[in-house]
Design an enzyme around this catalytic site. Sequence first.
Site, PDB file in Angstrom:
ATOM      1  N   SER A  33       0.823  -1.212   0.000  1.00 23.48           N
ATOM      2  CA  SER A  33       0.000   0.000   0.000  1.00 23.48           C
ATOM      3  C   SER A  33       0.857   1.262   0.000  1.00 23.48           C
ATOM      4  CB  SER A  33      -0.882   0.058   1.259  1.00 23.48           C
ATOM      5  OG  SER A  33      -1.702  -1.049   1.336  1.00 23.48           O
ATOM      6  N   HIS A  64      -3.346   0.092  -4.658  1.00 24.28           N
ATOM      7  CA  HIS A  64      -2.752  -1.082  -5.301  1.00 24.28           C
ATOM      8  C   HIS A  64      -3.103  -1.037  -6.787  1.00 24.28           C
ATOM      9  CE1 HIS A  64      -1.654  -3.542  -1.672  1.00 24.28           C
ATOM     10  NE2 HIS A  64      -2.398  -2.602  -1.133  1.00 24.28           N
ATOM     11  N   HIS A  86      -5.293  -9.369  -0.460  1.00 26.16           N
ATOM     12  CA  HIS A  86      -5.279  -9.616   0.985  1.00 26.16           C
ATOM     13  C   HIS A  86      -6.384 -10.604   1.362  1.00 26.16           C
ATOM     14  CE1 HIS A  86      -3.728  -5.540   0.298  1.00 26.16           C
ATOM     15  NE2 HIS A  86      -2.958  -5.742   1.350  1.00 26.16           N
ATOM     16  N   TYR A  88      -8.408 -10.239   3.738  1.00 24.91           N
ATOM     17  CA  TYR A  88      -9.636  -9.514   4.105  1.00 24.91           C
ATOM     18  C   TYR A  88     -10.499  -9.158   2.900  1.00 24.91           C
ATOM     19  CZ  TYR A  88      -7.107  -5.188   2.891  1.00 24.91           C
ATOM     20  OH  TYR A  88      -6.394  -4.225   2.233  1.00 24.91           O
ATOM     21  N   GLU A  89      -9.921  -9.247   1.707  1.00 31.46           N
ATOM     22  CA  GLU A  89     -10.722  -8.966   0.504  1.00 31.46           C
ATOM     23  C   GLU A  89     -11.641 -10.142   0.175  1.00 31.46           C
ATOM     24  OE1 GLU A  89      -8.363  -6.748  -2.687  1.00 31.46           O
ATOM     25  OE2 GLU A  89      -6.773  -7.399  -1.330  1.00 31.46           O
ATOM     26  N   ALA A 116       2.869  -1.573   4.126  1.00 34.37           N
ATOM     27  CA  ALA A 116       2.605  -0.462   5.036  1.00 34.37           C
ATOM     28  C   ALA A 116       2.193  -1.107   6.347  1.00 34.37           C
ATOM     29  CB  ALA A 116       1.472   0.398   4.495  1.00 34.37           C
ATOM     30  N   MET A 217      -1.517  -6.232   7.558  1.00 31.91           N
ATOM     31  CA  MET A 217      -2.551  -7.173   7.108  1.00 31.91           C
ATOM     32  C   MET A 217      -2.078  -8.018   5.924  1.00 31.91           C
ATOM     33  SD  MET A 217      -5.679  -4.453   7.240  1.00 31.91           S
ATOM     34  CE  MET A 217      -5.836  -3.301   8.609  1.00 31.91           C
ATOM     35  N   SER A 218      -0.778  -8.201   5.812  1.00 29.30           N
ATOM     36  CA  SER A 218      -0.260  -8.944   4.652  1.00 29.30           C
ATOM     37  C   SER A 218       1.018  -9.670   5.042  1.00 29.30           C
ATOM     38  CB  SER A 218       0.017  -7.971   3.505  1.00 29.30           C
ATOM     39  OG  SER A 218       1.086  -7.106   3.855  1.00 29.30           O
ATOM     40  N   ASN A 241       1.613   4.710  10.522  1.00 29.98           N
ATOM     41  CA  ASN A 241       0.890   5.360  11.619  1.00 29.98           C
ATOM     42  C   ASN A 241       1.493   4.980  12.966  1.00 29.98           C
ATOM     43  OD1 ASN A 241      -0.761   3.105  10.159  1.00 29.98           O
ATOM     44  ND2 ASN A 241      -1.201   2.857  12.326  1.00 29.98           N
ATOM     45  N   HIS A 253      -7.017   4.936   6.427  1.00 26.65           N
ATOM     46  CA  HIS A 253      -6.286   4.453   5.250  1.00 26.65           C
ATOM     47  C   HIS A 253      -5.613   5.619   4.520  1.00 26.65           C
ATOM     48  CE1 HIS A 253      -5.103   1.539   2.283  1.00 26.65           C
ATOM     49  NE2 HIS A 253      -5.764   2.118   1.309  1.00 26.65           N
TER      50      HIS A 253
HETATM   51  N1  HPA Z   1      -2.684  -1.816  11.395  1.00 25.46           N
HETATM   52  C1  HPA Z   1      -2.740  -2.801  10.494  1.00 25.46           C
HETATM   53  N2  HPA Z   1      -2.343  -2.668   9.258  1.00 25.46           N
HETATM   54  C2  HPA Z   1      -1.849  -1.485   8.881  1.00 25.46           C
HETATM   55  C3  HPA Z   1      -1.755  -0.408   9.775  1.00 25.46           C
HETATM   56  C4  HPA Z   1      -2.196  -0.592  11.101  1.00 25.46           C
HETATM   57  O1  HPA Z   1      -2.149   0.312  11.942  1.00 25.46           O
HETATM   58  N3  HPA Z   1      -1.212   0.627   9.096  1.00 25.46           N
HETATM   59  C5  HPA Z   1      -0.986   0.187   7.838  1.00 25.46           C
HETATM   60  N4  HPA Z   1      -1.365  -1.094   7.712  1.00 25.46           N
END
Ligand code: HPA
Length: 278
Positions: A33, A64, A86, A88-89, A116, A217-218, A241, A253
Amino acid sequence: MQPFFTLEQIDETADAIRKRSAYRPRVAIVLGSGLNAMADSIQNAVVIPYQELPHWPISTAIGHAGRLVIGELEGQMVFAMQGRAHYYEGYSMSQVTLPVRVMQRLGIEMMIVTNAAGAVNPTFVPGDVMLIVDHINFIGMAGINPLIGPNLDELGPRFPDMSQAYDRALCDLARQAAAENGIHLHEGVYVGLCGPSFESPADLRFLRVAGADAVGMSTVAEVTVARHGGLRVLGLSGISNKANLDGSTVTTHEEVLEAGKIITPKVEKIIRGVLRRL
Ligand code: HPA
């Protein structure tokens, strides 16, 4: 959902790529990402949108691009994925990791994986980069491991070792590349969760106690399959973050994509430095 791919299906995808490009890349780069822009500097590129490949999972996440870029970077033939799918998709773990199987069948030796990630370590700030030295397979512990199902013995062993998932020699090259460019490179443990909801402050405190430095998440499923298949792995997390351990900030996001703009040049310099040293 596609439960498990057969070797024939994996080879159909690999053959479709071979038909489009005579290049025989040695290194794959998975761009996460906000990091997709790096593939734009690949030279003499053959670009293949994911939709044109059989079985390939299409990324639906914003940020993406959804295409393969095969070409030259720093004197190496690279196979860059602009975007990934991912769990989650709604894809199965086999679909999420199909690209890694295809890399293996194409004879690719190394996978550089980027993502990310949110900080769990309170000393990390957005824009930082972390070298992944180990991971916590949290989804795997919950029973969702990409290697569940029939083991394809041609691809790897039933019970693969994960003691050195992140290749030590490649980690050293990344350290050298970062130092050469004056980039401070954190090192730490990445924990892979399902998403798509971000973590609660209590989740994050729990993950911190468990030894995590960054959360995303990956990556973990892809790395698990890559190691099963004998690929050497280098992992880099762009911290997008702050660790919201006390619930005082909100995660979006948009900030993940925004931080990608600061992170991309750093990650690009590190990857270029690694490629030059191979
Ligand atoms: N949590 C999970 N996945 C992420 C985050 C997060 O804070 N930031 C970017 N991808």
